[in-house]
Each structure stands twice: as C-alpha cells, then as structure tokens.
Design a protein around this motif. Structure first.
Motif, PDB file in Angstrom:
ATOM      1  N   PRO A   1       0.558  -0.877   0.101  1.00  0.00           N
ATOM      2  CA  PRO A   1       0.186   0.177   0.157  1.00  0.00           C
ATOM      3  C   PRO A   1       0.736   1.191   0.047  1.00  0.00           C
ATOM      4  N   PRO A   2       0.807   2.250  -0.899  1.00  0.00           N
ATOM      5  CA  PRO A   2       1.197   3.560  -0.681  1.00  0.00           C
ATOM      6  C   PRO A   2       0.795   4.659  -0.544  1.00  0.00           C
ATOM      7  N   GLU A   3      -0.395   4.471   0.219  1.00  0.00           N
ATOM      8  CA  GLU A   3      -0.966   5.482   0.870  1.00  0.00           C
ATOM      9  C   GLU A   3      -0.098   6.976   1.843  1.00  0.00           C
ATOM     10  N   MET A   4       0.720   5.718   2.979  1.00  0.00           N
ATOM     11  CA  MET A   4       0.866   6.519   3.951  1.00  0.00           C
ATOM     12  C   MET A   4       2.125   7.470   3.570  1.00  0.00           C
ATOM     13  N   LEU A   5       2.939   6.475   2.904  1.00  0.00           N
ATOM     14  CA  LEU A   5       3.865   7.523   1.775  1.00  0.00           C
ATOM     15  C   LEU A   5       3.410   8.761   1.073  1.00  0.00           C
ATOM     16  N   ARG A   6       2.631   8.643   0.164  1.00  0.00           N
ATOM     17  CA  ARG A   6       1.727   9.321  -0.402  1.00  0.00           C
ATOM     18  C   ARG A   6       1.350  10.663   0.629  1.00  0.00           C
ATOM     19  N   ALA A   7       0.654  10.827   1.726  1.00  0.00           N
ATOM     20  CA  ALA A   7       0.208  11.539   2.431  1.00  0.00           C
ATOM     21  C   ALA A   7       1.313  12.069   2.758  1.00  0.00           C
ATOM     22  N   ALA A   8       2.868  11.529   3.467  1.00  0.00           N
ATOM     23  CA  ALA A   8       3.924  12.053   4.105  1.00  0.00           C
ATOM     24  C   ALA A   8       3.824  13.407   2.855  1.00  0.00           C
ATOM     25  N   ALA A   9       4.366  12.504   1.646  1.00  0.00           N
ATOM     26  CA  ALA A   9       4.544  13.518   0.222  1.00  0.00           C
ATOM     27  C   ALA A   9       3.443  14.779   0.671  1.00  0.00           C
ATOM     28  N   SER A  10       2.222  14.570   0.570  1.00  0.00           N
ATOM     29  CA  SER A  10       1.558  16.016   0.614  1.00  0.00           C
ATOM     30  C   SER A  10       1.458  16.753   2.149  1.00  0.00           C
ATOM     31  N   THR A  11       1.868  15.875   3.238  1.00  0.00           N
ATOM     32  CA  THR A  11       1.976  16.868   4.115  1.00  0.00           C
ATOM     33  C   THR A  11       3.892  17.586   3.780  1.00  0.00           C
ATOM     34  N   LEU A  12       4.855  17.199   3.353  1.00  0.00           N
ATOM     35  CA  LEU A  12       6.107  17.740   2.801  1.00  0.00           C
ATOM     36  C   LEU A  12       5.364  19.024   1.920  1.00  0.00           C
ATOM     37  N   ALA A  13       5.075  18.300   1.499  1.00  0.00           N
ATOM     38  CA  ALA A  13       4.647  19.808   0.238  1.00  0.00           C
ATOM     39  C   ALA A  13       4.386  20.932   0.857  1.00  0.00           C
ATOM     40  N   ARG A  14       3.714  21.339   1.619  1.00  0.00           N
ATOM     41  CA  ARG A  14       3.323  22.448   3.183  1.00  0.00           C
ATOM     42  C   ARG A  14       4.774  23.384   3.375  1.00  0.00           C
ATOM     43  N   TRP A  15       5.503  22.495   3.061  1.00  0.00           N
ATOM     44  CA  TRP A  15       6.985  23.187   2.680  1.00  0.00           C
ATOM     45  C   TRP A  15       7.486  23.986   1.963  1.00  0.00           C
ATOM     46  N   ASN A  16       7.248  23.959   0.936  1.00  0.00           N
ATOM     47  CA  ASN A  16       7.380  24.035  -0.504  1.00  0.00           C
ATOM     48  C   ASN A  16       8.369  25.445  -0.786  1.00  0.00           C
ATOM     49  N   ASP A  17       7.792  26.085  -0.108  1.00  0.00           N
ATOM     50  CA  ASP A  17       8.975  27.756   0.182  1.00  0.00           C
ATOM     51  C   ASP A  17       9.425  28.263   1.109  1.00  0.00           C
ATOM     52  N   ALA A  18       9.784  26.775   2.540  1.00  0.00           N
ATOM     53  CA  ALA A  18      10.855  27.044   2.036  1.00  0.00           C
ATOM     54  C   ALA A  18      12.026  25.825   2.535  1.00  0.00           C
ATOM     55  N   LYS A  19      12.585  26.148   0.639  1.00  0.00           N
ATOM     56  CA  LYS A  19      12.639  25.389  -0.150  1.00  0.00           C
ATOM     57  C   LYS A  19      14.917  26.152   0.534  1.00  0.00           C
ATOM     58  N   ASP A  20      15.522  24.871   0.917  1.00  0.00           N
ATOM     59  CA  ASP A  20      16.770  25.376   0.885  1.00  0.00           C
ATOM     60  C   ASP A  20      17.169  26.914   2.243  1.00  0.00           C
ATOM     61  N   ASP A  21      16.203  26.693   2.374  1.00  0.00           N
ATOM     62  CA  ASP A  21      15.921  27.692   3.924  1.00  0.00           C
ATOM     63  C   ASP A  21      16.908  27.711   5.059  1.00  0.00           C
ATOM     64  N   GLY A  22      18.210  28.145   4.640  1.00  0.00           N
ATOM     65  CA  GLY A  22      18.929  27.657   6.177  1.00  0.00           C
ATOM     66  C   GLY A  22      18.378  28.178   7.111  1.00  0.00           C
TER      67      GLY A  22
END
Length: 279
Positions: free
Chosen positions: A244-265
């Motif tokens: 089942p792939p759903e859990m990893l897809r959900a994790a990826a969806s969660t990570l997408a909320r941080w797209n604006d933080a790209k490489d922000d040290g």
C-alpha cells in the motif's frame, strides 16, 4: 485509600491489567460481566477482579471508575454512565482525541468529576511499567495518583485542563505507531528487491529516536522540496510491488506544505511548525 472501590469498564488486556494494579491500594475492583465475552470473564478472573451483575451496581458501589475500552465505544459508554448519574471520579483513559474527551466531560459533569487519562506503554504485566498521564481537577487527579502509588502503573499529572492527557497520548501514538508501519513498508519494499538484510544493516548503524530530535524539523522543512518527490517515487515503488502506497503519499502531501522553505538555512523550529499548520 484502602476504603475506595474502583470500577473498570470493559476490561480488555490493558484495562484488566491496569485495574489489577489499582487493586493494590483499593478495597475492591469491580467489573460488570453482563454481555461480556468468555475471554473477558477469564481475563477478569485471572486478574482477580470482582464481578457484578449490572452497570448500575458497579456505579453505585464505585468511588472511581476507569474507562478503558475500544475508542469507538468511549462516548456510548460514557452516556450509559451519565444515565445512571454517577457522582464519583470518572477516568476517561481511552485513546481518543481531546475534543471527544471534552464532550464526554460535558456528558458526565456536574454529577461526576472527569479526569482525562492516557496510557503510554504496554499493559503492566511482567516487568512492564506504563505511565498513566492525567489532566483534570487537582483533587481528582491526586486521588487517581494515590490509587496507583507504588504500583507498576506510573502516573504523571499534566495540569488541570481536560484534554491534555489525550493530546499527549495521541501525539505519541501518531509517531510510534506510524513509525512501525513505515518500518513494515520499508522492509517490505526492500525484500521485494532482495536487499532487506542490507537495509537492516544500514539502519542498525543509527541509534535513538527521531522523535527525540525536534530540532531536525526545520532541516526537514528546508529539504521538503526534495523529500516529497522522493517519497512519491517510493510510493510508486510500493504500489508496483503490491504494497500500500497511501501512507507515503500522505507524507509527501505533508511535505508539500513546506515547499516555500526550499533550502532555507535560517528557518527556525517555530517557523517550520507555523508553516506546517497553514493549509
């Protein structure tokens, strides 16, 4: 304390074991055998609990009632108790969310005093020593603490607000239980390609828990733009192998909320959590 009588509602493997520890400091621990399975009867007998014929009798005789049942049944059980106008301390110790716990408090108060409880750990049998986290009115949490004093059930009070113990329980469970499922997916994927032993060898070189490293959340956010697509690739791999792939897809969806933080040290933990909370 030796004059208190305790009632345990629907004693499953956790409830019966916790109730048995309460018997150390209580006069008696009651349970209602009506409608319960043979397994429940045998379990209650194993732990030395005293059977009563009806819920009404249990409530009439009990000073403290502990609810430890399947989460779906928690509110219905509380309604049954409320219908009998129970006036003692009601420990809502089920794995339910804080909103449901507060609704249950609303059902039972002002007749009963509700203490929010959350058990973290395995049932207290053998050498297991779970912790019962408590929140609610101070006088009531003190009574529950005294009930388990000197037993294998440790207690910790989080404050007077009903909902805190439930929140801690589910916060921990969300990590602990999901991480176990992630392990199963990772090993399952590796096994399909014959590299499961190598995966375990890689993992064995790391120690400790990610949950103990909250400072890493900001780094996770900064890398989310890369990690999300990587997890989507992993999810595709799971799907291709029949897992089942759903859990990893959900994790990826969660990570997408941080797209604006790209490489922000410079991102802080607070900033990262604030961004995560924004839809």
């Amino acid at each position: 304390m030796d004059q208190l009588t305790v009632g345990i509602l629907h004693p499953g493997s956790m409830g019966a074991a916790v109730a048995a520890r309460a018997a150390t400091n209580a006069a008696e621990v009651l349970w209602c055998e009506t409608g319960r399975s043979t397994a429940s009867v045998e379990r209650a007998a194993q732990f030395g609990l005293t059977p009563v014929a009806t819920l009404a009798e249990l409530l009439d005789r009990s000073d403290i009632v502990i609810s430890l049942c399947p989460p779906a049944a928690a509110e219905d059980l509380a309604r049954d108790v409320a219908g009998h106008r129970f006036t003692g301390v009601y420990v809502e110790a089920n794995a339910i969310n804080p909103m449901r716990t507060q609704r249950i408090a609303g059902l039972l108060e002002p007749d009963a005093t509700v203490v929010d409880g959350g058990v973290v750990g395995s049932p207290p049998v053998g050498d297991k020593t779970p912790t019962l986290y408590l929140s609610g009115p101070a006088a009531a949490t003190e009574r529950v603490e005294a009930l388990f004093a000197g037993t294998a059930v440790r207690t910790a009070v989080l404050g007077t607000e009903v909902g805190k113990a439930s929140a801690l329980k589910l916060s921990y469970a969300s990590f602990q239980k999901t991480s176990r499922v992630l392990v199963a997916l990772a090993v399952g994927m590796a096994r399909e390609y014959g590299v499961d032993q190598e995966l375990i060898e890689v993992a064995s070189k790391r120690t400790g828990s990610y949950l103990s490293e909250p400072q890493y959340i900001a780094k996770t956010a900064a890398r989310a733009w890369r990690w999300g697509p990587e997890l989507e690739e992993a999810a595709d791999t799971l799907a291709a192998t029949g897992l089942p792939p759903e859990m990893l897809r959900a994790a990826a969806s969660t990570l997408a909320r941080w797209n604006d933080a790209k490489d922000d040290g410079e991102l802080t933990l607070t900033d990262a959590l604030d961004q995560l909370a924004q839809p």
